[in-house]
Design a protein around this motif. Structure first.
Motif, PDB file in Angstrom:
ATOM      1  N   THR A 141      54.525   5.956  88.510  1.00 45.35           N
ATOM      2  CA  THR A 141      54.167   4.548  88.643  1.00 45.35           C
ATOM      3  C   THR A 141      52.660   4.371  88.528  1.00 45.35           C
ATOM      4  O   THR A 141      51.889   5.298  88.755  1.00 45.35           O
ATOM      5  N   ASP A 142      52.256   3.165  88.159  1.00 50.79           N
ATOM      6  CA  ASP A 142      50.827   2.861  88.036  1.00 50.79           C
ATOM      7  C   ASP A 142      50.239   2.569  89.410  1.00 50.79           C
ATOM      8  O   ASP A 142      50.738   1.691  90.134  1.00 50.79           O
TER       9      ASP A 142
ATOM     10  N   GLU B  75      51.637  -0.914  90.196  1.00 48.56           N
ATOM     11  CA  GLU B  75      53.003  -1.173  89.771  1.00 48.56           C
ATOM     12  C   GLU B  75      53.838  -1.507  90.995  1.00 48.56           C
ATOM     13  O   GLU B  75      53.970  -0.701  91.916  1.00 48.56           O
ATOM     14  N   THR B  76      54.384  -2.706  91.018  1.00 51.41           N
ATOM     15  CA  THR B  76      55.180  -3.149  92.156  1.00 51.41           C
ATOM     16  C   THR B  76      56.183  -4.194  91.696  1.00 51.41           C
ATOM     17  O   THR B  76      55.934  -4.938  90.727  1.00 51.41           O
TER      18      THR B  76
ATOM     19  N   GLY C 149      58.725  -3.883  89.984  1.00 52.03           N
ATOM     20  CA  GLY C 149      59.183  -3.659  88.624  1.00 52.03           C
ATOM     21  C   GLY C 149      58.188  -3.965  87.528  1.00 52.03           C
ATOM     22  O   GLY C 149      58.520  -3.857  86.343  1.00 52.03           O
ATOM     23  N   LYS C 150      56.946  -4.338  87.882  1.00 50.42           N
ATOM     24  CA  LYS C 150      55.931  -4.656  86.875  1.00 50.42           C
ATOM     25  C   LYS C 150      54.597  -4.027  87.249  1.00 50.42           C
ATOM     26  O   LYS C 150      54.333  -3.741  88.416  1.00 50.42           O
ATOM     27  N   SER C 151      53.758  -3.829  86.241  1.00 53.55           N
ATOM     28  CA  SER C 151      52.396  -3.363  86.474  1.00 53.55           C
ATOM     29  C   SER C 151      51.457  -4.552  86.448  1.00 53.55           C
ATOM     30  O   SER C 151      51.466  -5.344  85.492  1.00 53.55           O
ATOM     31  N   TYR C 152      50.662  -4.681  87.506  1.00 59.72           N
ATOM     32  CA  TYR C 152      49.732  -5.797  87.630  1.00 59.72           C
ATOM     33  C   TYR C 152      48.297  -5.282  87.628  1.00 59.72           C
ATOM     34  O   TYR C 152      47.989  -4.247  88.244  1.00 59.72           O
TER      35      TYR C 152
ATOM     36  N   GLY D  22      48.184  -3.965  82.344  1.00 62.64           N
ATOM     37  CA  GLY D  22      49.058  -4.639  83.287  1.00 62.64           C
ATOM     38  C   GLY D  22      48.870  -6.135  83.184  1.00 62.64           C
ATOM     39  O   GLY D  22      47.905  -6.626  82.589  1.00 62.64           O
ATOM     40  N   LYS D  23      49.784  -6.887  83.767  1.00 67.17           N
ATOM     41  CA  LYS D  23      49.683  -8.341  83.772  1.00 67.17           C
ATOM     42  C   LYS D  23      48.588  -8.780  84.734  1.00 67.17           C
ATOM     43  O   LYS D  23      48.600  -8.411  85.904  1.00 67.17           O
TER      44      LYS D  23
ATOM     45  N   LYS E  59      53.849 -12.968  96.000  1.00 66.02           N
ATOM     46  CA  LYS E  59      55.035 -12.359  95.414  1.00 66.02           C
ATOM     47  C   LYS E  59      55.640 -11.319  96.350  1.00 66.02           C
ATOM     48  O   LYS E  59      56.862 -11.241  96.526  1.00 66.02           O
TER      49      LYS E  59
ATOM     50  N   SER F 198      61.272  -1.117  95.753  1.00 61.58           N
ATOM     51  CA  SER F 198      60.572  -1.519  94.534  1.00 61.58           C
ATOM     52  C   SER F 198      59.092  -1.851  94.766  1.00 61.58           C
ATOM     53  O   SER F 198      58.461  -2.474  93.935  1.00 61.58           O
TER      54      SER F 198
END
Length: 245
Positions: A92-93, A110-111, A113-116, A213-214, A224, A242
């Motif tokens: 994970t990132d 990464e949290t 399910g996405k990388s921010y 990442g986003k 979130k 997650s």
């Protein structure tokens, strides 16, 4: 009187060591899944027993995390030992960079399910310094406590005043000494320095070349996470599968 004695001991240690302000730390990160499950009020005892039976190998897991720092910067991410590579979490990132001179942060996390990707000013962290002492890697460390209001967790830090930098592992910083140990939520996660090397001259701190990442603000990511915890508990699920505890 007790606090004066403790401060004297800390200052004595500060003069004993050469106040080196650059170095590397390898932390052992251990998460106690069994304890976490037993404390989740949203799960029935039957579900807790089932999880314990099915996931016996996951009662606790450990990996290594590395911190590199100089007088003004720090970078914290996964270690590179073979032991770490055995765990999927290694993929994970999770890169935490802080510039204390410019007072800004860059984080790839990464949290859910996405990388921010977070780039922002460095917020202040409110710590209460206590009277307790503990030795870690030959350094006399003092206890400090704060509350993570996003996850509603108490965080205990142990910092070494003889290493006069405000860096630390995970998302913790801002104490008058390098943080060598963390206890998150009464032992659910323990992070403690396993190896420590200090240098006379400043060492270079470099971000990884690929940081994708986003883009998101710290407050939006916090919202979130809080919403995820709320909905997971309502659905009687473990919110930490997650996300990082």
């Amino acid at each position: 009187m007790k606090k004066l004695i403790i401060l004297f001991l800390l200052f004595s240690c500060t003069t004993t060591f050469a106040q080196k302000r650059s170095g590397t730390v390898q932390y052992k990160y251990t998460i106690d899944w069994k304890k976490i499950y037993q404390e989740l009020s949203s799960l029935s005892q039957k579900e807790k027993d089932r999880i314990q039976l099915v996931y016996t190998k996951w009662e606790s897991t450990s990996n290594n995390m590395d911190l590199i720092f100089n007088p003004t910067e720090s970078l914290y991410t996964y270690g590179t030992s073979e032991e770490v590579a055995r765990y999927s979490q290694r993929e994970t990132d999770y890169v935490i960079y802080r510039n204390f001179e410019q007072k800004n942060i860059i984080e790839l996390r990464e949290t859910l399910g996405k990388s921010y990707l977070i780039e922002d000013d460095m917020p202040n962290q409110q710590w209460r310094i206590m009277n307790d002492l503990k030795e870690i890697q030959g350094h006399l460390c003092m206890k400090a406590v704060r509350t993570d209001t996003v996850k509603n967790q108490e965080i205990v830090a142990w910092f070494a005043a003889d290493i006069p930098v405000s860096m630390g592992p995970e998302l913790c910083y801002g104490l008058p000494g390098l943080i060598l140990g963390l206890d998150i939520d009464d032992g659910n996660v323990i992070i403690e320095a396993d190896k420590l090397e200090l240098f006379d001259e400043p060492i270079k701190v470099e971000l990884p070349k690929k940081m994708k990442g986003k883009a998101i603000s710290p407050s939006d990511l916090d919202n979130k996470i809080m919403e995820h915890i709320k909905t997971s508990i309502a659905a009687k699920n473990n919110p930490y599968w997650s996300m990082r505890y």
